[in-house]
Design an enzyme around this catalytic site. Structure first.
Site, PDB file in Angstrom:
ATOM      1  N   ASP A  79       0.829  -1.248  -0.152  1.00  0.00           N
ATOM      2  CA  ASP A  79       0.050   0.163   0.009  1.00  0.00           C
ATOM      3  C   ASP A  79       0.924   1.222  -0.195  1.00  0.00           C
ATOM      4  OD1 ASP A  79      -2.217   1.780   0.213  1.00  0.00           O
ATOM      5  OD2 ASP A  79      -3.289   0.158   1.081  1.00  0.00           O
ATOM      6  N   GLY A 115       4.359   1.581  -1.755  1.00  0.00           N
ATOM      7  CA  GLY A 115       4.530   1.823  -3.196  1.00  0.00           C
ATOM      8  C   GLY A 115       3.088   2.177  -3.499  1.00  0.00           C
ATOM      9  N   PHE A 127       0.495   0.861  -6.851  1.00  0.00           N
ATOM     10  CA  PHE A 127       0.423  -0.200  -7.521  1.00  0.00           C
ATOM     11  C   PHE A 127       0.127   0.100  -9.143  1.00  0.00           C
ATOM     12  CE2 PHE A 127      -3.780  -0.525  -4.943  1.00  0.00           C
ATOM     13  CZ  PHE A 127      -4.659   0.344  -5.985  1.00  0.00           C
ATOM     14  N   HIS A 132     -13.040  -1.637  -7.053  1.00  0.00           N
ATOM     15  CA  HIS A 132     -14.206  -0.602  -7.418  1.00  0.00           C
ATOM     16  C   HIS A 132     -14.040   0.651  -7.173  1.00  0.00           C
ATOM     17  CE1 HIS A 132     -15.426  -0.646  -2.791  1.00  0.00           C
ATOM     18  NE2 HIS A 132     -14.361  -0.150  -2.871  1.00  0.00           N
TER      19      HIS A 132
END
Length: 334
Positions: free
Chosen positions: A197, A223, A225, A243
């Site tokens: 995360d 980091g 993604f 979502h």
């Protein structure tokens, strides 16, 4: 307790139009920490007024409304927690879901007041991007509380929904401060947990792992993604993550997850997905939440995820219900 609104009558339609008042009453009670104050036992209206430092005007109606809604019970002149409130709305209990309601009260409730503007422009109305949330620790803690509450509610079923123990390593992508990973490694001591995360999450991750005596059992990787490579693992998890993004970004994340899953492993996804013919009120509400608080997010059908998983290279894709509203999807990699 309230019952389903009959929208075939004028009175029913007006009641539905005023239903936000019920929600705001509950959200306010959580923000005032009313249920935590009542954990010690029922109290009179005057005792509650003093404990919460309230004026007093309207308090009787407020407490009686919460009683009518089923979150308080009244015995004589004393108000106490109903079983659900006692179990889930008392701060400090492992089962506490108030973090979701704090965030809903301060972020979602104001944003829903601008739904018309969101529908006209397609733009979020929450008043701040996630970068702004990350830059403000007190707001970030509210967000983390919301995510923890969602995970806490689903944790028992998540642990039982899949044979996590068949894998040696687990990576929770967008795993916040590691609440989900902590439940898995506690249930399956031989699995090595990892969380990926944003770097701002790491102090909150360290705090949780220390509190659960799991320091060293779960590793944090900071980091983005969309920018940084993902660590590889036997099972990669995207829980309540896809979502937040538009369809093209969701497809890109599934492809990236495929690269991170080791051969013979799996990608696990859970979200409040929509049927191809959506009729589920709760999931449609969450999808509109995404309109109001993200740049392109929305709930999505299982068929979209299946299509993206197969295009990425995954073999079998299976899905099953999870909890009251979620869908649990396993995409296996040969």
């Amino acid at each position: 307790m309230t019952t389903a609104t009959d929208v075939s009558t004028p009175a029913g339609l007006m009641r539905l139009g005023n239903a936000f008042c019920d929600a705001k009453a509950l959200l306010t009670a959580v923000d005032l920490d009313l249920f935590t104050h009542l954990q010690a036992g029922p109290a009179t209206q005057e005792e509650i007024r003093q404990r919460l430092h309230l004026h007093g005007r309207g308090l009787s109606d407020f407490l009686h409304l919460l009683t009518a809604l089923g979150v308080l019970v009244k015995d004589g002149d004393r108000f106490g927690n109903a079983p659900g409130a006692e179990a889930y709305l008392v701060r400090g209990k492992p089962s506490y879901v108030g973090g979701f309601m704090h965030r809903a009260n301060r972020n979602l409730y104001p944003a829903w007041g601008k739904l018309d503007e969101a529908l006209r422009t397609g733009r979020p109305q929450s008043g701040g991007r996630f970068e702004d949330v990350l830059a403000r620790p007190e707001v970030l803690r509210q967000f983390i509380g919301m995510m923890d509450a969602l995970t806490q509610q689903l944790a028992p079923e998540l642990v039982d929904a899949y044979d996590w123990g068949r894998h040696a390593t687990l990576l929770d992508v967008g795993g916040c401060r590691g609440n989900f990973a902590s439940h898995v490694v506690k249930a399956f001591p031989d699995i090595e947990g990892h969380v990926f995360d944003m770097p701002a999450m790491e102090p909150f991750f360290d705090e949780l792992m220390a509190g659960l005596d799991l320091t060293g059992r779960v590793t944090f990787h900071g980091g983005s993604f969309f920018v940084d490579p993902l660590p590889t693992a036997d099972v990669v998890v995207l829980g309540h993550v896809l979502h937040d993004w538009d369809e093209q970004q969701r497809a890109a994340l599934v492809r990236k997850a495929y690269d991170a899953v080791r051969p013979g492993g799996a990608l696990v996804v859970y979200d409040r997905m929509l049927d191809d013919d959506p009729r589920h009120v709760e999931n449609l509400v969450i999808s509109l939440d995404m309109l109001l608080v993200t740049d392109g997010g929305a709930e999505y059908p299982v068929s979209e995820l299946r299509r993206n998983a197969e295009a990425a290279g995954f073999g079998s894709v299976t899905d099953q219900p999870l909890g009251d509203y979620d869908t649990f999807v396993v995409c296996r990699k040969d």
